[in-house]
Design an enzyme around this catalytic site. Structure first.
Site, PDB file in Angstrom:
ATOM      1  N   ASP A   1     -14.361 -16.178   7.425  1.00 46.22           N
ATOM      2  CA  ASP A   1     -12.978 -15.832   7.105  1.00 46.22           C
ATOM      3  C   ASP A   1     -12.231 -15.697   8.434  1.00 46.22           C
ATOM      4  O   ASP A   1     -12.292 -14.665   9.094  1.00 46.22           O
ATOM      5  CB  ASP A   1     -12.941 -14.536   6.297  1.00 46.22           C
TER       6      ASP A   1
ATOM      7  N   TYR B   1       0.808  -1.221   0.000  1.00 45.37           N
ATOM      8  CA  TYR B   1       0.000   0.000   0.000  1.00 45.37           C
ATOM      9  C   TYR B   1       0.845   1.277   0.000  1.00 45.37           C
ATOM     10  O   TYR B   1       0.663   2.156   0.838  1.00 45.37           O
ATOM     11  CB  TYR B   1      -0.950   0.006   1.211  1.00 45.37           C
TER      12      TYR B   1
END
Ligand SMILES: *Cc1c(COP(=O)(O)O)cnc(C)c1O
Length: 412
Positions: A237, A16
């Site tokens: 998840d 990022y």
């Protein structure tokens, strides 16, 4: 070593970031136990576990040995038409831990989520997913499409992402009694879309990189109920929450819920190698038939060997007590940050200071590094998920560093 950082700055992309990165990177020479040693000699207690992964700390003798021993047999063979002991043993262990009988070995968390979505689509013949805002499920396209639309930067990829159905984020607070209005809203939204939905996908109890938000297990029970009511699959998840981090082995255990499909990753190898897995029930596997996925490095022997050793180690260490002790230390240590923060929250071995506004990452990092600690804040969050091997002194260093960082925050 200046040369190393200069070359890094010129050529190497970090997560990022742009070129050159807005916040400078630091070069690590070694990592051992719960400490990183930088090339300039500084020693830092790692409050991040290398993004949830290094639960046993670095250079653990048993994990080092598991990789060395496996290397003497083979580093890798293809998994198409071939199998091997470390992969089979790991798969069996994962079925014992999760109660889900079919295991797909993937090479990263994002791939595991892609596979979970493929499973749901293949099993149901439907393509849309239902999820909640504030989630994080990985960086590949199918994963991004179920990440929080704002945090997940959906606007950068308009037109490239599948359009799924988003409910508001579950109200904040592990202990906050479930809000009936929220439950009704979710039930209504889901009922309107049920005919086109394959599955509900959520992070159980803790939303990680989407905002470090904890929610009451009752919401997860509701997602299970709604999935059953409408004939949808529930995908959990557990890539961040798995293997003890929240105080239970899995996030789902807080709610006594069994998902149809579960993703695990991050701490699976104890932070040694990239590996993840997608598990499902025998019934879902039967509905899928041929699962159309097969990464080149599927079931990699080195990764599955070290994952097997890491799970063995986890079974031996008193992780429940360790996580409880970390939780108590974080609650105590972070309380002093409250006057400077929007919110301070702790669940299991996760401690979060949420600022009133986005923090200056470099300034916060400078402060915590002066205190001998490594943290990586993002957005409004200064947070820690230390290795389970972190002792009281090291935890005190982490919380003192976080409180010192909080003192530099602007309060309204
Ligand atoms: C980190 C994470 C992923 C993605 O895993 P990678 O190994 O980084 O691809 C997916 N879901 C959750 C909940 C995660 O925390």
């Amino acid at each position: 070593m200046d040369d190393l950082l200069r070359l890094d700055r010129e050529h190497v992309w970090h997560p990022y970031t742009s070129f050159p990165p807005a916040v400078p990177v630091h070069a690590v020479a070694r990592a051992e136990g719960v400490r990183l040693t930088l090339t300039d000699g500084r020693e830092l207690v790692d409050g991040m576990s290398s993004w949830w992964a290094a639960i046993h700390g670095y250079r653990h003798a048993r994990l080092d040995q598991a990789i060395r021993a496996q290397l003497d047999d083979m580093a890798h063979v293809m998994f198409g038409g071939l199998t091997h002991e470390p992969a089979v043993r790991l798969a069996v262990r994962l079925t014992e831990l999760t109660g889900l009988d079919r295991v797909f070995l993937a090479d990263s968390g994002s791939v595991a989520v892609e596979v979970a979505i493929k499973m749901a689509v293949q099993a149901t013949g439907r393509t849309r997913l239902f999820t909640v805002r504030g989630g994080y499920h990985g960086d590949t396209f199918a994963c991004m499409s179920v990440c929080d639309p704002v945090n997940g930067m959906h606007h950068l990829f308009t037109g490239a992402l599948a359009q799924h159905v988003f409910a508001p984020p579950p109200p904040l607070g592990y202990e906050a009694v479930p809000d009936q209005d929220y439950l009704d809203e979710v039930a209504g939204l889901l009922a309107r879309h049920a005919h086109e939905l394959a599955a509900i996908i959520v992070e159980p109890v803790v939303q990680g990189a989407g905002g470090m938000r904890f929610y009451h297990p009752g919401y997860l029970r509701k997602f299970r109920e709604l999935a059953d009511e409408h004939g949808l699959l529930l995908i959990a998840d557990e890539i961040a929450t798995g293997f003890g981090r929240t105080g239970e082995m899995f996030g789902c255990d807080h709610a006594g819920v069994r998902p149809d499909i579960m993703c695990v990753g991050k701490a699976l190898t104890g932070g040694y190698l990239t590996l993840a897995a997608t598990l499902c029930t025998a019934e879902v596997a039967e509905r899928i038939g041929v699962l159309m996925h097969g990464p080149t490095y599927m079931g990699n022997p080195l990764a599955t060997a070290v994952a097997g050793a890491s799970l063995e180690l986890l079974a031996e260490r008193p992780w429940r007590e360790e996580v409880k002790a970390i939780e108590a230390a974080l609650v105590d240590g972070l309380a002093a940050a409250e006057p400077y923060a929007e919110d301070v929250r702790v669940l299991g071995a996760i401690g979060v200071i949420e600022a009133h506004e986005p923090v200056d990452v470099q300034r916060i990092q400078d402060v915590v590094m002066e205190h001998g600690v490594w943290l990586r804040p993002f957005g409004k969050l200064i947070y820690t998920m230390p290795p389970y091997a972190c002792g009281p002194e090291e935890l005190a260093m982490v919380t003192e560093a976080m409180v010192a960082a909080a003192r530099t925050l602007r309060t309204p």
